[in-house]
Design a protein around this motif. Structure first.
Motif, PDB file in Angstrom:
ATOM      1  N   UNK A  46      -9.864 -31.922  59.313  1.00 28.75           N
ATOM      2  CA  UNK A  46     -10.478 -33.196  59.666  1.00 28.75           C
ATOM      3  C   UNK A  46     -10.556 -34.129  58.466  1.00 28.75           C
ATOM      4  N   UNK A  47     -10.969 -35.373  58.737  1.00 30.98           N
ATOM      5  CA  UNK A  47     -11.246 -36.320  57.659  1.00 30.98           C
ATOM      6  C   UNK A  47     -12.258 -35.692  56.704  1.00 30.98           C
ATOM      7  N   UNK A  48     -11.995 -35.801  55.397  1.00 29.86           N
ATOM      8  CA  UNK A  48     -12.843 -35.139  54.401  1.00 29.86           C
ATOM      9  C   UNK A  48     -13.226 -36.115  53.292  1.00 29.86           C
ATOM     10  N   UNK A  49     -14.517 -36.245  53.036  1.00 24.67           N
ATOM     11  CA  UNK A  49     -15.025 -37.079  51.944  1.00 24.67           C
ATOM     12  C   UNK A  49     -15.384 -36.171  50.776  1.00 24.67           C
ATOM     13  N   UNK A  50     -14.899 -36.529  49.588  1.00 19.51           N
ATOM     14  CA  UNK A  50     -15.074 -35.699  48.391  1.00 19.51           C
ATOM     15  C   UNK A  50     -15.847 -36.509  47.350  1.00 19.51           C
ATOM     16  N   UNK A  51     -17.005 -35.996  46.950  1.00 19.11           N
ATOM     17  CA  UNK A  51     -17.846 -36.670  45.965  1.00 19.11           C
ATOM     18  C   UNK A  51     -17.533 -36.137  44.571  1.00 19.11           C
ATOM     19  N   UNK A  52     -17.152 -37.041  43.664  1.00 18.85           N
ATOM     20  CA  UNK A  52     -16.801 -36.611  42.315  1.00 18.85           C
ATOM     21  C   UNK A  52     -17.949 -35.841  41.653  1.00 18.85           C
ATOM     22  N   UNK A  53     -19.173 -36.302  41.844  1.00 16.78           N
ATOM     23  CA  UNK A  53     -20.318 -35.670  41.200  1.00 16.78           C
ATOM     24  C   UNK A  53     -20.562 -34.242  41.633  1.00 16.78           C
ATOM     25  N   UNK A  54     -19.959 -33.828  42.740  1.00 18.17           N
ATOM     26  CA  UNK A  54     -20.145 -32.466  43.228  1.00 18.17           C
ATOM     27  C   UNK A  54     -18.883 -31.614  43.082  1.00 18.17           C
ATOM     28  N   UNK A  55     -17.842 -32.164  42.468  1.00 13.50           N
ATOM     29  CA  UNK A  55     -16.646 -31.374  42.207  1.00 13.50           C
ATOM     30  C   UNK A  55     -16.926 -30.384  41.074  1.00 13.50           C
ATOM     31  N   UNK A  56     -16.386 -29.191  41.196  1.00 12.44           N
ATOM     32  CA  UNK A  56     -16.653 -28.126  40.225  1.00 12.44           C
ATOM     33  C   UNK A  56     -15.595 -28.126  39.123  1.00 12.44           C
ATOM     34  N   UNK A  57     -15.968 -28.379  37.855  1.00 19.76           N
ATOM     35  CA  UNK A  57     -14.971 -28.344  36.770  1.00 19.76           C
ATOM     36  C   UNK A  57     -14.587 -26.916  36.429  1.00 19.76           C
ATOM     37  N   UNK A  58     -13.334 -26.716  36.103  1.00 19.80           N
ATOM     38  CA  UNK A  58     -12.836 -25.398  35.690  1.00 19.80           C
ATOM     39  C   UNK A  58     -12.292 -25.523  34.274  1.00 19.80           C
ATOM     40  N   UNK A  59     -12.949 -24.851  33.322  1.00 25.41           N
ATOM     41  CA  UNK A  59     -12.545 -24.901  31.914  1.00 25.41           C
ATOM     42  C   UNK A  59     -11.573 -23.778  31.557  1.00 25.41           C
ATOM     43  N   UNK A  60     -11.289 -22.879  32.493  1.00 26.96           N
ATOM     44  CA  UNK A  60     -10.438 -21.736  32.172  1.00 26.96           C
ATOM     45  C   UNK A  60      -9.376 -21.466  33.215  1.00 26.96           C
ATOM     46  N   UNK A  76     -10.397 -30.723  40.771  1.00 26.52           N
ATOM     47  CA  UNK A  76      -9.336 -30.825  41.768  1.00 26.52           C
ATOM     48  C   UNK A  76      -9.870 -31.452  43.066  1.00 26.52           C
ATOM     49  N   UNK A  77      -9.227 -32.547  43.469  1.00 31.63           N
ATOM     50  CA  UNK A  77      -9.505 -33.122  44.779  1.00 31.63           C
ATOM     51  C   UNK A  77      -8.840 -32.293  45.875  1.00 31.63           C
ATOM     52  N   UNK A  78      -7.570 -31.963  45.644  1.00 30.40           N
ATOM     53  CA  UNK A  78      -6.768 -31.279  46.665  1.00 30.40           C
ATOM     54  C   UNK A  78      -5.928 -30.210  45.988  1.00 30.40           C
ATOM     55  N   UNK A  79      -5.915 -29.011  46.565  1.00 26.16           N
ATOM     56  CA  UNK A  79      -5.016 -27.959  46.122  1.00 26.16           C
ATOM     57  C   UNK A  79      -5.533 -27.154  44.951  1.00 26.16           C
ATOM     58  N   UNK A  80      -4.814 -26.095  44.657  1.00 25.34           N
ATOM     59  CA  UNK A  80      -5.130 -25.198  43.555  1.00 25.34           C
ATOM     60  C   UNK A  80      -3.975 -24.248  43.344  1.00 25.34           C
ATOM     61  N   UNK A  81      -4.087 -23.406  42.345  1.00 25.85           N
ATOM     62  CA  UNK A  81      -3.006 -22.485  42.015  1.00 25.85           C
ATOM     63  C   UNK A  81      -2.828 -21.473  43.138  1.00 25.85           C
ATOM     64  N   UNK A  82      -1.600 -21.345  43.595  1.00 25.33           N
ATOM     65  CA  UNK A  82      -1.282 -20.419  44.674  1.00 25.33           C
ATOM     66  C   UNK A  82      -1.710 -18.997  44.298  1.00 25.33           C
ATOM     67  N   UNK A  83      -2.417 -18.328  45.211  1.00 23.07           N
ATOM     68  CA  UNK A  83      -2.860 -16.957  44.979  1.00 23.07           C
ATOM     69  C   UNK A  83      -4.212 -16.830  44.329  1.00 23.07           C
ATOM     70  N   UNK A  84      -4.791 -17.942  43.847  1.00 22.88           N
ATOM     71  CA  UNK A  84      -6.125 -17.901  43.249  1.00 22.88           C
ATOM     72  C   UNK A  84      -7.152 -18.449  44.235  1.00 22.88           C
ATOM     73  N   UNK A  85      -8.424 -18.138  43.980  1.00 22.49           N
ATOM     74  CA  UNK A  85      -9.484 -18.674  44.827  1.00 22.49           C
ATOM     75  C   UNK A  85      -9.483 -20.197  44.763  1.00 22.49           C
ATOM     76  N   UNK A  86      -9.555 -20.828  45.918  1.00 25.87           N
ATOM     77  CA  UNK A  86      -9.502 -22.283  45.993  1.00 25.87           C
ATOM     78  C   UNK A  86     -10.833 -22.880  45.565  1.00 25.87           C
ATOM     79  N   UNK A  87     -10.805 -23.743  44.539  1.00 24.21           N
ATOM     80  CA  UNK A  87     -12.010 -24.406  44.048  1.00 24.21           C
ATOM     81  C   UNK A  87     -12.118 -25.831  44.572  1.00 24.21           C
ATOM     82  N   UNK A  88     -11.035 -26.372  45.061  1.00 22.15           N
ATOM     83  CA  UNK A  88     -11.057 -27.738  45.562  1.00 22.15           C
ATOM     84  C   UNK A  88     -11.532 -27.760  47.012  1.00 22.15           C
ATOM     85  N   UNK A  89     -11.982 -28.924  47.503  1.00 22.92           N
ATOM     86  CA  UNK A  89     -12.452 -29.007  48.891  1.00 22.92           C
ATOM     87  C   UNK A  89     -11.365 -28.751  49.927  1.00 22.92           C
ATOM     88  N   UNK A  90     -10.103 -29.034  49.572  1.00 25.74           N
ATOM     89  CA  UNK A  90      -8.998 -28.893  50.515  1.00 25.74           C
ATOM     90  C   UNK A  90      -7.815 -28.220  49.841  1.00 25.74           C
TER      91      UNK A  90
END
Length: 359
Positions: A46-60, A76-90
């Motif tokens: 569905x339509x997804x709203x992503x708030x920058x202030x609630x995005x989780x930074x990954x330093x590693x 990350x707004x969208x996507x992540x490394x294939x095979x790793x736990x998804x940290x982005x909203x989508x």
């Protein structure tokens, strides 16, 4: 907060097996030369709203992230490394994107990807550096705010914050399936066992030096769409990459030719923006300066909306009529990313054929 809406306007999660958007938005059935055949209903999220202030930074995120000079936080707004736990909203479908925050003299070392990568500075100054494919000679360019460069697969590239304060750089990958980067041999210590070590291509598609766009040299086109002639539609587009579904041939052309995505910056005053429309690809809106409203129609024709502050985003799948407007009192800026490099003219809810006929 991260807000996820179904087309009925209810908060839902894309991970829920029952969360697929059903039905099509109400469409104008009059004779409209801009009108496209109704596209298949969206079934990804569905339509997804992503708030920058609630995005989780990954330093590693990468094996080299903690080395001196490579410190950076990945949002990350969208996507992540294939095979790793998804940290982005989508997850990524047609593209992935995010922000890297790097302290002074830090960034990302040389690496490569299977798709084109686009960098745009949002705050500070960054050096983008790469190796010549044939000679391996080092090359680089300094990017200021809203400057952009596109790098093809097959080129080892990296970036470094050369400013005095923390800097932020936006990155986009032209494919949704984001793979762990390819690194030169000198940076492979600690590389994941399943990580690739060979380039994905035998020859890069182009030289990055030809893909630099300075913000002030990317012209504002006020005539990309016929409905932009209306008072409520007056807006300019800096078309960094591709035509972004333009339905006229008026005004200056895009700065860079079509690639794996379309990328533009819209600028306009209070109350102005784009009317309800649809595209055959996913679309992401990211507020840059000022406050913006992104609104969309559900299958009953009811309108829902979200207010975006700077760096907040709204992702919209194909099959949903959407629009946006500047909700601030002064001129603002908003990014548009389309998941395909070449898309047809928008599929509007209203009939704007008379404007085209009078052009």
């Amino acid at each position: 907060m991260l807000t996820i809406y179904g087309k009925c306007g209810q908060m839902r999660s894309w991970r829920d097996g029952n969360s697929h958007c059903r039905g099509e938005p109400r469409m104008n059935t009059s004779n409209n030369s801009n009108q496209q055949t109704l596209r298949p209903k969206t079934t990804v999220a569905p339509v997804t709203v992503i708030r920058f202030g609630e995005m989780m930074p990954d330093w590693g995120e990468y094996h080299e992230s903690h080395a001196e000079g490579n410190h950076r936080a990945i949002y990350r707004y969208i996507g992540g490394i294939s095979g790793q736990n998804l940290r982005s909203p989508l997850p990524g479908w047609e593209f992935t994107c995010g922000i890297a925050m790097a302290p002074p003299q830090n960034g990302a070392p040389l690496h490569d990807h299977p798709d084109e990568e686009i960098f745009m500075v949002w705050e500070g100054e960054f050096e983008i550096f790469w190796e010549d494919f044939e000679t391996k000679a080092p090359k680089s360019v300094i990017l200021g705010k809203y400057d952009l460069i596109r790098v093809p697969s097959g080129i080892m590239r990296g970036f470094r914050n050369v400013g005095k304060d923390d800097g932020f750089i936006h990155f986009i990958h032209g494919q949704g399936d984001y793979q762990y980067p390819v690194y030169p041999e000198s940076l492979r210590e600690g590389l994941p066992d399943d990580a690739r070590t060979e380039s994905y291509v035998k020859q890069p598609a182009y030289d990055p030096a030809t893909q630099l766009v300075r913000h002030e040299e990317c012209p504002r086109n006020w005539s990309v769409y016929h409905e932009a002639k209306l008072p409520e539609g007056v807006r300019s587009l800096r078309r960094y990459i591709g035509g972004v579904s333009g339905d006229t041939d008026e005004g200056p052309p895009p700065s860079l030719s079509e690639g794996e995505i379309g990328y533009a910056m819209v600028e306009c005053g209070n109350g102005r923006g784009a009317p309800l429309h649809d595209h055959p690809c996913e679309e992401l809106f990211i507020a840059l300066e000022g406050r913006w409203v992104v609104y969309w129609a559900d299958e009953r024709g009811s309108i829902h909306q979200a207010v975006l502050d700077p760096w907040d985003a709204c992702w919209v799948p194909t099959g949903v009529q959407r629009g946006f407007r500047n909700a601030d009192r002064t001129e603002g800026k908003i990014h548009i990313i389309q998941g395909q490099g070449a898309t047809p003219a928008p599929n509007y809810t209203e009939d704007y054929s008379a404007l085209k006929a009078n052009a």
